[in-house]
Design an enzyme around this catalytic site. Structure first.
Site, mmCIF file in Angstrom:
data_model
loop_
_atom_site.group_PDB
_atom_site.id
_atom_site.type_symbol
_atom_site.label_atom_id
_atom_site.label_comp_id
_atom_site.label_asym_id
_atom_site.label_seq_id
_atom_site.Cartn_x
_atom_site.Cartn_y
_atom_site.Cartn_z
ATOM 1 C CE LYS A 268 -2.956 3.106 0.327
ATOM 2 N NZ LYS A 268 -3.892 3.460 -0.726
ATOM 3 C CB CYS B 53 -3.051 9.110 -0.125
ATOM 4 S SG CYS B 53 -4.759 8.874 0.331
HETATM 5 N N1 SAJ Z 1 0.076 15.079 -8.883
HETATM 6 C C1 SAJ Z 1 1.126 15.689 -9.546
HETATM 7 N N2 SAJ Z 1 1.605 15.105 -10.681
HETATM 8 C C2 SAJ Z 1 1.082 13.939 -11.182
HETATM 9 C C3 SAJ Z 1 0.012 13.333 -10.497
HETATM 10 C C4 SAJ Z 1 -0.470 13.911 -9.339
HETATM 11 O O1 SAJ Z 1 1.644 16.741 -9.129
HETATM 12 O O2 SAJ Z 1 1.560 13.477 -12.212
HETATM 13 C C5 SAJ Z 1 -0.456 15.670 -7.644
HETATM 14 C C6 SAJ Z 1 -1.917 16.064 -7.759
HETATM 15 O O3 SAJ Z 1 -2.052 17.366 -8.267
HETATM 16 C C7 SAJ Z 1 -2.387 15.954 -6.326
HETATM 17 C C8 SAJ Z 1 -1.505 14.840 -5.736
HETATM 18 O O4 SAJ Z 1 -0.436 14.677 -6.642
HETATM 19 O O5 SAJ Z 1 -2.146 17.173 -5.631
HETATM 20 C C9 SAJ Z 1 -2.165 13.506 -5.498
HETATM 21 O O6 SAJ Z 1 -3.109 13.205 -6.503
HETATM 22 P P1 SAJ Z 1 -3.309 11.757 -7.151
HETATM 23 O O7 SAJ Z 1 -4.394 11.872 -8.130
HETATM 24 O O8 SAJ Z 1 -2.030 11.231 -7.635
HETATM 25 O O9 SAJ Z 1 -3.696 10.796 -5.927
HETATM 26 P P2 SAJ Z 1 -4.768 10.805 -4.720
HETATM 27 O O10 SAJ Z 1 -4.079 11.319 -3.493
HETATM 28 O O11 SAJ Z 1 -6.047 11.454 -5.084
HETATM 29 O O12 SAJ Z 1 -5.021 9.218 -4.548
HETATM 30 C C10 SAJ Z 1 -3.917 8.333 -4.365
HETATM 31 C C11 SAJ Z 1 -4.017 7.190 -5.390
HETATM 32 N N3 SAJ Z 1 -2.773 6.435 -5.414
HETATM 33 C C12 SAJ Z 1 -2.165 6.085 -6.561
HETATM 34 O O13 SAJ Z 1 -2.576 6.396 -7.654
HETATM 35 C C13 SAJ Z 1 -0.943 5.250 -6.439
HETATM 36 C C14 SAJ Z 1 -5.199 6.291 -5.018
HETATM 37 O O14 SAJ Z 1 -5.234 5.157 -5.875
HETATM 38 C C15 SAJ Z 1 -5.070 5.829 -3.568
HETATM 39 O O15 SAJ Z 1 -6.160 4.991 -3.192
HETATM 40 C C16 SAJ Z 1 -5.084 7.059 -2.682
HETATM 41 O O16 SAJ Z 1 -3.933 7.858 -3.032
HETATM 42 C C17 SAJ Z 1 -5.015 6.585 -1.242
HETATM 43 O O17 SAJ Z 1 -6.066 6.589 -0.580
HETATM 44 O O18 SAJ Z 1 -3.942 6.119 -0.801
#
Ligand code: SAJ
Length: 408
Positions: free
Chosen positions: A202, A256
């Protein structure tokens, strides 16, 4: 099965609803009375696609309460309480207090599942002894303990809870059948492993994303030095069949990805890459502030306060960090986010501002007439794109963008 779900937040409530919808009899426990009342009245306390409709559909098959004693008759208890980070370590207080309460009502024959994200080792080293001490029961003989992490993305949680593959960490392989029955709403495959491996899986998923984003942020810095567009470069590099570089940006938010990497560092703080990546990502809001200060900006509007596009969730949002730093430097800050604040109009948010910082790339921003916005602003009319929102900068602004060495 009779199932208890502890913690009715972004993970617990959808999980409880899906289990109820699959035919289980579900009791949900949460300490917040208002939440319990809302759920029992058929109103969702969380904003998540499809949850309200599902709540209406399952009706009385999900009952919410503040009383742990109502879990004593359950066949299985699923724990989904939050585990925030405090001083770069897991804050286990909600988890420990949930297990103290569960320990008091636990009965022989129950299966207890942890879904909360934890520092690897927590289930065996912290939860198991606590549960045994309080209940007087033996884990493995009288009661069973398993770790089944959630992997659903906020904004599309129900779909992902149903369709994503699930990792199932067990102490005893004979539990596989009953866990699959409990999670019968899952269409994805189940992968069985031990408890500590499941905990580790995880946190490495989210850490992979954080480290990858930190790399993208470092590449953005280099692209600025080289006078090129990092988004174009990453897009081209990703045409390689084994390359998948993430997107740079003004920061990493949510509850997360900025949190979970610290749970790995907690296992051994001599690791170097993971904390460095965290520090790179946490430093990104400063890039906007440095640009604003260099242009003597006193009034700024931040576009987007949600931690990612098209959600209303502001937890750990980098926008809030930009706001805090701008205010600390004496700037007057306004926020425009039509998803989080429905009643704010764009005119009153930008009139007289000297700069706009795009901190979240909401789809709604695509409809903005930027020439009209520019007319309402004061010099230097700076536009700082923290999310690669514009491929071509709009007219009427002094444009800066993370990784946009081609146009700065
Ligand atoms: N972000 C970037 N660049 C990227 C992707 C995201 O700067 O290329 C930023 C986003 O703007 C945001 C943050 O990262 O601020 C997180 O966004 P996200 O869409 O990557 O993830 P979360 O936090 O909404 O959800 C994540 C997911 N994890 C993965 O994709 C590995 C989700 O599947 C998990 O269930 C969740 O964390 C969790 O609950 O752990």
């Amino acid at each position: 099965m009779r199932v208890g779900v502890v913690g009715l937040g972004y993970v617990g409530l959808p999980t409880a609803l899906l289990m109820a919808d699959a035919g289980h009899d579900v009791v949900g426990v949460d300490l917040v009375k208002e939440k319990i009342e809302m759920i029992n009245q058929g109103k969702t306390p969380i904003k998540e696609k499809g949850v309200q409709e599902l709540l209406e559909r399952v009706g009385k098959k999900l009952r919410a309460t503040t009383e742990y004693s109502e879990l004593s008759g359950c066949d299985a208890i699923v724990v989904c309480v939050p585990t925030p980070v405090k001083n770069r370590k897991m804050d286990a207080s909600y988890l420990l207090s949930a297990f103290e309460s569960i320990g008091k009502i636990a009965k022989s024959g129950q299966l207890i599942i942890v879904e909360s994200t934890v520092t690897p080792g927590t289930t065996l080293n912290l939860i198991k002894p606590l549960l045994e001490k309080i209940s007087g029961l033996s884990v493995g003989e009288d009661i069973q303990l398993a770790y089944v992490p959630e992997r659903a993305i906020p904004g599309n949680a129900l779909y992902e809870m149903i369709h994503n593959p699930r990792i199932v960490g067990v102490m005893d392989r004979s539990m596989e059948g009953v866990i699959k029955h409990l999670y019968s709403f899952v269409k994805g495959d189940f992968y069985i492993t031990d408890v500590t491996t499941a905990e580790f899986v995880k946190v490495i998923e989210n850490t992979y994303r954080d480290v990858n984003i930190a790399l993208a942020n470092e590449l953005a810095h280099l692209a600025e030095k080289l006078g090129i567009n990092v988004y174009e470069a990453i897009n081209l590099a990703n045409k390689h069949p084994r390359v998948n570089i993430h997107q740079p940006g003004i920061g990493v938010g949510g509850h997360c990805i900025p949190v979970d990497p610290w749970f790995l560092v907690e296992v051994d703080n001599s690791v170097k890459l993971i904390p460095t990546a965290r520090e790179i990502n946490d430093s990104m809001p400063l890039k906007a502030i440095e640009t604003l200060l260099a242009h003597d900006v006193k009034k700024v509007t931040i576009f987007g306060v949600a931690y990612k596009p098209d959600v209303d969730d502001v937890r750990e949002s980098p926008s809030l960090k930009v706001k805090e730093l701008a205010e600390k430097n004496g700037m007057e800050v306004r926020i425009y986010d039509p998803i989080v604040f429905h009643d704010v109009d764009i005119e009153s948010s930008v009139k007289g501002s000297q700069a706009i910082v795009i901190a979240t790339a909401h789809s709604a921003f695509k409809d903005i007439e930027w020439d009209r916005i520019s007319e309402m602003m004061e010099e230097p009319k700076l536009l700082f794109d923290g999310r690669g929102f514009f491929s071509t900068p709009p007219e009427g602004f002094k444009f800066y963008g993370i990784g946009r060495g081609d146009v700065m």
